[in-house]
Enzyme design. Structure first.
Site, PDB file in Angstrom:
ATOM      1  N   ASP A 377       0.823  -1.212   0.000  1.00 61.86           N
ATOM      2  CA  ASP A 377       0.000   0.000   0.000  1.00 61.86           C
ATOM      3  C   ASP A 377       0.863   1.271   0.000  1.00 61.86           C
ATOM      4  OD1 ASP A 377      -2.019  -1.802   0.199  1.00 61.86           O
ATOM      5  OD2 ASP A 377      -2.887  -0.971   2.045  1.00 61.86           O
ATOM      6  N   ASP A 378       0.169   2.380  -0.281  1.00 66.60           N
ATOM      7  CA  ASP A 378       0.644   3.757  -0.043  1.00 66.60           C
ATOM      8  C   ASP A 378       1.710   4.253  -1.043  1.00 66.60           C
ATOM      9  OD1 ASP A 378      -0.978   3.409   2.101  1.00 66.60           O
ATOM     10  OD2 ASP A 378       0.540   3.799   3.635  1.00 66.60           O
ATOM     11  N   HIS A 431      -5.208   9.697   0.840  1.00 64.22           N
ATOM     12  CA  HIS A 431      -5.150   8.792   1.987  1.00 64.22           C
ATOM     13  C   HIS A 431      -5.954   9.253   3.199  1.00 64.22           C
ATOM     14  CE1 HIS A 431      -3.445   5.717   4.674  1.00 64.22           C
ATOM     15  NE2 HIS A 431      -3.112   5.088   3.564  1.00 64.22           N
ATOM     16  N   HIS A 518       3.665  -2.420   2.969  1.00 62.21           N
ATOM     17  CA  HIS A 518       3.664  -1.054   2.430  1.00 62.21           C
ATOM     18  C   HIS A 518       4.904  -0.795   1.594  1.00 62.21           C
ATOM     19  CE1 HIS A 518       0.710  -0.861   5.678  1.00 62.21           C
ATOM     20  NE2 HIS A 518       0.161   0.151   5.008  1.00 62.21           N
TER      21      HIS A 518
END
Ligand code: ZN
Length: 568
Positions: A377-378, A431, A518
């Protein structure tokens, strides 16, 4: 207002210089002639004088039609016919011995009436109003009155004047000049209409003072012109000073153009009273036109339909159109077949696709062996390059839930994710916790991120992961993509420790799992270098989320959440 002005003017026409006899106390035997009616005095006059009788002892039939035979009988009496019995008739349809025969033959001999070229007289045919004027004028001439005066000024006020037969026009003008004849309040003389018995009575009543009555002095008459928006003349009307102009045609219409529809709104000034020659110009309301715009996919299916005001832009609101890949090609949406700017017609936009030759997969997946999905993620972030290198080295795939603002910043990493056959997913633009946002903001977070992917790849992801896994059924339906959560959380963001991440990922791995990591941390990237070979050596195939779902027999649905894909 209009009616009152017209009535005022008509009263000018009928003021005579000598007063006519008034018979208000006279009693008539007729039950259908009421004292309050306009024709009461005229009927008393003709009855008393013996010019006209009733149609029966009790009825006069004031609105009944005047036939040529009736008319001849009346004219003959006024013209002074003496008792005479003819034994021969010049008309094939006038037998001698009838109630009207002697009068018709006598009038014909004296030039007061005439027959038709066929030799007939047509006694039961109605007399028209214009014929009445002609016949009364002949009667006047027979009585040695001066009937030579002719002036069409008054006649010019009557809008149906051109319907008068040529032969009758001077007589109608004459009858108007002497007030024998009147039109209606709408300034029509109705020349071809049958004359009624009460109308003839009125004419005879007025005619009784003819010799003592000068012609009416005509009022000043103005010509009023009605023009359309383009200056074309729609209608002209003659109006006496102080009268009211009236447009008597169909409501003017202005053709609508691509921008506007027009509706008639009236004239550019009030139209009463008229004291000068005046031009009225039609005024129109403008309404901006609206057009339907349809967006159609490659197969003719309607993707989206919208209504757009003329001159505005059409905007497609919906998911990027997709064309299913086939064995040879992947299709990438390349836009629409025309510009969406300044819509001025009903428009159809057809989705255009670019065919891209499908790359042969470097990986082979055995559906009967265990598999799981690594997810990051991210990103793109500090760990991305190393993670991609590792995946590429071992020829395995993962899924990246990237953040829109980072997607925009690192297009080359996004391209590489796809090149090595990883899957991309939407992780919002900035986010946020979606539980704290309005529906519109949620849509904006999702759509703007998809748009960043489209700019780089030509298509949007199928998958979406809400930040923090924070979602609920309402948010799911707003997102309207396949919502992917996880079943194993490495907590890499918390530990920032490669050993710890490795221990969770490898220690808890199982067939069908979705593992959360992540892209941001070098510690995670370091762990991935060991996680990938360790999982491979334990017999796991490392696949994308969509591949995992597919090989485990799941069909994912937009707006639904998925945590893992175990064997069914
Ligand atoms: Zn996140």
């Amino acid at each position: 207002m209009l009616k009152r002005a017209a009535a005022l003017f008509l009263s000018i026409l009928f003021v005579f210089s000598v007063s006519l006899p008034i018979y208000s106390v006279y009693t008539l035997p007729f039950t259908d002639v009421n004292e309050g009616k306009w024709y009461f005095a005229p009927i008393v006059f003709v009855y008393k004088k013996g010019y006209m009788n009733g149609v029966s002892d009790e009825l006069f039939d004031p609105s009944g039609t005047m036939t040529r035979a009736m008319f001849a009988v009346v004219i003959a009496k006024i013209a002074g016919k003496r008792d005479i019995s003819y034994t021969e008739s010049p008309f094939s349809d006038v037998e001698t011995g009838k109630w009207y025969s002697d009068s018709i033959i006598w009038c014909a001999e004296n030039g007061l009436v005439s027959g038709y070229e066929t030799g007939e007289f047509k006694p039961s045919r109605p007399v028209t109003r214009e014929q009445t004027a002609v016949l009364i004028r002949r009667l006047g001439d027979h009585l040695n009155y001066d009937v030579t005066y002719e002036d069409e000024t008054l006649l010019s006020l009557f809008h149906d004047r051109n319907e008068i037969s040529g032969y009758a026009r001077p007589a109608v003008a004459w009858a108007l000049d002497y007030g024998l004849f009147s039109g209606n309040e709408d300034f029509a003389v109705m020349p071809r209409k049958s004359a009624t018995r009460s109308e003839l009575a009125a004419i005879l009543y007025r005619f009784s003072s003819y010799k003592d009555t000068p012609p009416i002095v005509p009022p000043t008459i103005y010509t009023v012109t009605f023009k359309n928006y383009d200056g074309s003349v729609l209608y002209t009307d003659n109006v006496a000073a102080g009268g009211t102009a009236k447009y008597r045609e169909q409501t003017p219409v202005r053709p609508s153009d691509e921008m506007y529809d027009y509706s008639f709104n009236g004239w550019d000034k009030p139209i009463t009273p008229i004291n000068e020659n005046t031009v009225f110009t039609a005024v129109y309301n403008e309404t901006i036109r609206e057009y339907i715009v349809n967006f159609i996919n490659w197969d003719g299916t309607l993707l989206y339909s919208t209504t757009v005001k003329a001159g505005e832009n059409a905007v497609y609101i919906g998911k990027t159109p997709e064309k299913p890949d086939d064995e040879e090609y992947t299709y990438v949406f390349s836009g629409w077949d025309k510009s969406m700017n300044c819509i001025k017609a009903e428009t159809v936009f057809q989705a255009q696709f670019e065919a891209v030759i499908k790359p042969k997969s470097q990986r082979t997946i055995d559906p009967n062996k265990p598999m799981l999905a690594l997810t990051f993620d991210d990103g793109p972030g500090a760990g991305s390059k190393s993670i991609l290198d590792t995946l590429d080295n071992y020829n395995v795939a993962a899924t990246f839930f990237d953040v829109g603002s980072n997607v925009k910043r690192y297009p080359d990493i996004i391209k590489r994710e796809v090149e090595i056959e990883c899957e991309i997913g939407n992780h919002t633009y900035s986010h946020p916790n979606l539980r704290n946002l309005s529906s519109a903001s949620i849509t904006d977070e999702v759509t703007s991120t998809n748009n960043e992917f489209i700019k780089i790849l030509g298509y949007a992801p199928e998958l979406m992961r809400p930040p923090y896994g924070a979602t609920n059924p309402t948010i799911n339906s707003i997102i309207n993509m396949k919502i992917i959560l996880w079943s194993i959380d490495t907590l890499d963001w918390k530990s920032r420790n490669a050993d710890s991440v490795y221990n969770v990922a490898v220690g808890e791995a199982y067939d069908g799992a979705i593992i959360l990591m992540h892209s941001l941390y070098p510690s995670t990237a370091a762990a991935v270098k060991r996680i990938v070979p360790a999982l491979l050596s334990r017999g796991y195939q490392l696949v994308t989320v969509s591949e995992l779902a597919y090989y485990k027999g799941y069909t994912m649905v937009n707006g639904e959440r998925y945590f893992q894909f175990k064997n069914k």
